[in-house]
Design an enzyme around this catalytic site. Structure first.
Site, mmCIF file in Angstrom:
data_model
loop_
_atom_site.group_PDB
_atom_site.id
_atom_site.type_symbol
_atom_site.label_atom_id
_atom_site.label_comp_id
_atom_site.label_asym_id
_atom_site.label_seq_id
_atom_site.Cartn_x
_atom_site.Cartn_y
_atom_site.Cartn_z
ATOM 1 N N ASP A 167 0.872 -1.177 0.000
ATOM 2 C CA ASP A 167 0.000 0.000 0.000
ATOM 3 C C ASP A 167 0.909 1.228 0.000
ATOM 4 O O ASP A 167 2.109 1.124 0.237
ATOM 5 C CB ASP A 167 -0.905 0.017 1.236
ATOM 6 C CG ASP A 167 -2.214 0.780 0.958
ATOM 7 O OD1 ASP A 167 -3.275 0.147 0.914
ATOM 8 O OD2 ASP A 167 -2.152 2.021 0.788
ATOM 9 N N GLY A 176 -5.591 1.338 -5.576
ATOM 10 C CA GLY A 176 -5.932 2.339 -6.586
ATOM 11 C C GLY A 176 -7.066 3.211 -6.095
ATOM 12 O O GLY A 176 -7.542 3.054 -4.959
ATOM 13 N N TYR A 187 -13.612 6.761 -12.837
ATOM 14 C CA TYR A 187 -13.297 5.589 -12.012
ATOM 15 C C TYR A 187 -13.748 4.307 -12.730
ATOM 16 O O TYR A 187 -12.992 3.338 -12.850
ATOM 17 C CB TYR A 187 -14.007 5.758 -10.667
ATOM 18 C CG TYR A 187 -14.119 4.533 -9.805
ATOM 19 C CD1 TYR A 187 -12.995 3.967 -9.205
ATOM 20 C CD2 TYR A 187 -15.359 3.943 -9.545
ATOM 21 C CE1 TYR A 187 -13.113 2.841 -8.396
ATOM 22 C CE2 TYR A 187 -15.486 2.831 -8.728
ATOM 23 C CZ TYR A 187 -14.355 2.280 -8.162
ATOM 24 O OH TYR A 187 -14.478 1.176 -7.359
ATOM 25 N N SER A 217 -21.462 -3.630 -3.739
ATOM 26 C CA SER A 217 -21.361 -2.786 -2.535
ATOM 27 C C SER A 217 -20.874 -3.642 -1.381
ATOM 28 O O SER A 217 -21.668 -4.362 -0.771
ATOM 29 C CB SER A 217 -22.734 -2.198 -2.184
ATOM 30 O OG SER A 217 -23.282 -1.522 -3.298
HETATM 31 N N1 LIG Z 1 -15.828 -1.432 -1.157
HETATM 32 C C1 LIG Z 1 -16.608 -1.592 -2.204
HETATM 33 O O1 LIG Z 1 -17.823 -1.717 -2.083
HETATM 34 C C2 LIG Z 1 -16.023 -1.658 -3.588
HETATM 35 C C3 LIG Z 1 -16.905 -1.710 -4.671
HETATM 36 C C4 LIG Z 1 -16.374 -1.817 -5.963
HETATM 37 C C5 LIG Z 1 -14.999 -1.902 -6.148
HETATM 38 N N2 LIG Z 1 -14.181 -1.817 -5.069
HETATM 39 C C6 LIG Z 1 -12.732 -1.838 -5.331
HETATM 40 O O2 LIG Z 1 -12.057 -2.610 -4.364
HETATM 41 C C7 LIG Z 1 -10.769 -2.034 -4.104
HETATM 42 C C8 LIG Z 1 -10.619 -1.807 -2.609
HETATM 43 O O3 LIG Z 1 -11.657 -0.939 -2.187
HETATM 44 P P1 LIG Z 1 -11.792 -0.461 -0.668
HETATM 45 O O4 LIG Z 1 -13.232 -0.231 -0.438
HETATM 46 O O5 LIG Z 1 -11.026 -1.363 0.213
HETATM 47 O O6 LIG Z 1 -11.084 0.960 -0.766
HETATM 48 P P2 LIG Z 1 -10.016 1.640 0.213
HETATM 49 O O7 LIG Z 1 -9.913 3.074 -0.204
HETATM 50 O O8 LIG Z 1 -10.346 1.342 1.638
HETATM 51 O O9 LIG Z 1 -8.667 0.882 -0.163
HETATM 52 C C9 LIG Z 1 -7.894 1.231 -1.285
HETATM 53 C C10 LIG Z 1 -6.430 1.137 -0.875
HETATM 54 O O10 LIG Z 1 -5.634 1.413 -2.032
HETATM 55 C C11 LIG Z 1 -4.547 2.240 -1.622
HETATM 56 N N3 LIG Z 1 -4.082 3.030 -2.768
HETATM 57 C C12 LIG Z 1 -4.796 3.964 -3.447
HETATM 58 N N4 LIG Z 1 -4.037 4.528 -4.402
HETATM 59 C C13 LIG Z 1 -2.809 3.929 -4.312
HETATM 60 C C14 LIG Z 1 -1.591 4.083 -5.011
HETATM 61 N N5 LIG Z 1 -1.460 5.000 -6.008
HETATM 62 N N6 LIG Z 1 -0.538 3.329 -4.649
HETATM 63 C C15 LIG Z 1 -0.646 2.425 -3.640
HETATM 64 N N7 LIG Z 1 -1.778 2.234 -2.925
HETATM 65 C C16 LIG Z 1 -2.846 2.981 -3.266
HETATM 66 C C17 LIG Z 1 -5.125 3.125 -0.534
HETATM 67 O O11 LIG Z 1 -4.088 3.649 0.312
HETATM 68 C C18 LIG Z 1 -6.078 2.182 0.194
HETATM 69 O O12 LIG Z 1 -5.454 1.547 1.300
HETATM 70 C C19 LIG Z 1 -10.693 -0.763 -4.942
HETATM 71 O O13 LIG Z 1 -9.996 -1.039 -6.143
HETATM 72 C C20 LIG Z 1 -12.145 -0.446 -5.262
HETATM 73 O O14 LIG Z 1 -12.289 0.248 -6.474
HETATM 74 C C21 LIG Z 1 -14.647 -1.701 -3.808
#
Ligand SMILES: NC(=O)c1ccc[n+]([C@@H]2O[C@H](COP(=O)([O-])OP(=O)(O)OC[C@H]3O[C@@H](n4cnc5c(N)ncnc54)[C@H](O)[C@@H]3O)[C@@H](O)[C@H]2O)c1
Length: 271
Positions: free
Chosen positions: A36, A75, A138, A167
């Site tokens: 991360d 991301g 996105y 979700s």
């Molecule tokens: N939570 C949901 O309902 C949901 C729904 C659809 C997709 N997603 C996808 O699942 C993944 C995780 O989502 P989440 O809810 O845990 O989000 P989150 O924001 O809690 O976690 C994302 C992590 O990625 C890290 N990150 C972001 N940009 C970065 C970079 N440039 N370099 C290194 N690390 C980086 C952040 O520090 C963070 O810890 C994401 O790709 C998101 O698009 C999540």
């Protein structure tokens, strides 16, 4: 569960879902490599942590060395300014795929999103062969990585399961979540299936729990063997008591992407 991997790399490991997958995927591997751009706390004996930005090509490629599989969660996790989408999600994911190619990693499980198909209507009852229809920049970045998945399978034999997460939260928070919710435990089950199914090629799967309302057809991902065990139904009464009924004709109600279909351009919003 037998340990099937020596080392799995999890990107975005400090995030919400990364934290769940740290817990849930531990039985699959001797070592989890957690990556991360923010520091990861409480690193356990079976874990190793790396702090770098996915936009850093050399660091990202190096992080893929000596790993057997990659769970790519890092991301931009919501709509963000274009520069962040470009650097973190588009460039960053390209670096992950290049790392996999250069270091012989054979399987990736990728956190795609409902927002790759957000402008389709719930009544379209889409499946994995329905063309993408992103609702945000996105969402466009998720489509880009799904295309990388297709290319790197066809050309380089690297398998990916693109999990279009709907979700994924501790519990359903609104009426949309009554059909779109993916429980944390089902998320772990789904990513476990994505890593361990015998043959996946380039697979698209919709990530949702066993909710009563099922507006997508997941049968094209049946080979994963994913069987969700949770449902939003036990939360229905509380959600319906708390959250007003939405306008049924509003785009945000009719489209898979919900409120994202009405988001402005993120760079206009930032001004
Ligand atoms: N939570 C949901 O309902 C949901 C729904 C659809 C997709 N997603 C996808 O699942 C993944 C995780 O989502 P989440 O809810 O845990 O989000 P989150 O924001 O809690 O976690 C994302 C992590 O990625 C890290 N990150 C972001 N940009 C970065 C970079 N440039 N370099 C290194 N690390 C980086 C952040 O520090 C963070 O810890 C994401 O790709 C998101 O698009 C999540």
């Amino acid at each position: 569960m037998a340990k099937q991997f020596n080392r799995i790399l999890i990107t975005g490991a400090a995030g919400s879902l990364g934290t769940q997958l740290r817990r849930g995927l531990a039985p699959l591997a001797d070592t989890l490599r957690l990556a991360d751009r923010v520091e990861i706390e409480d690193v356990q004996p079976h874990e190793e942590a790396m702090v770098f930005d996915l936009a850093d090509e050399a660091a990202t490629i190096e992080a893929t060395r000596d790993v057997d599989a990659i769970v790519h969660m890092g991301g931009a996790a919501v709509e963000r300014p274009w520069q962040d989408v470009l650097d973190s999600s588009i460039r960053g994911s390209y670096h992950i795929y290049e790392g996999a190619r250069k270091h012989g990693v054979k399987r990736i499980a990728y956190a795609s999103s409902v927002h790759a198909i957000g402008f389709h209507k719930l009544t379209d009852h889409i499946d994995a062969q329905t063309p993408t229809r992103p609702d945000t920049l996105y969402g466009v970045s998720k489509c880009f990585v799904e295309s990388l998945s297709s290319l790197y399978w066809d050309k380089f034999g690297i398998e990916t399961v693109c999990v279009r997460i709907f979700s994924c939260f501790p519990e359903p928070a609104d009426r949309r979540h009554l059909w779109s919710w993916l429980s944390f435990d089902d998320c772990v089950r789904l990513f476990s299936s994505a890593l361990t199914a015998p043959s996946v090629g380039h697979t698209i799967v919709f990530g949702m729990s066993d909710n009563t309302v099922k507006p997508v057809d997941n049968s094209l991902a049946g080979h994963l063997g994913f069987q969700p065990q949770d449902s939003a139904e036990p939360f229905r009464a509380a959600v319906e008591a708390r959250v007003p009924v939405a306008d049924p004709m509003a785009s945000a109600t009719r489209c898979y992407g919900g409120a994202y279909v009405d988001f402005p351009h993120p760079d206009d919003e930032a001004q």
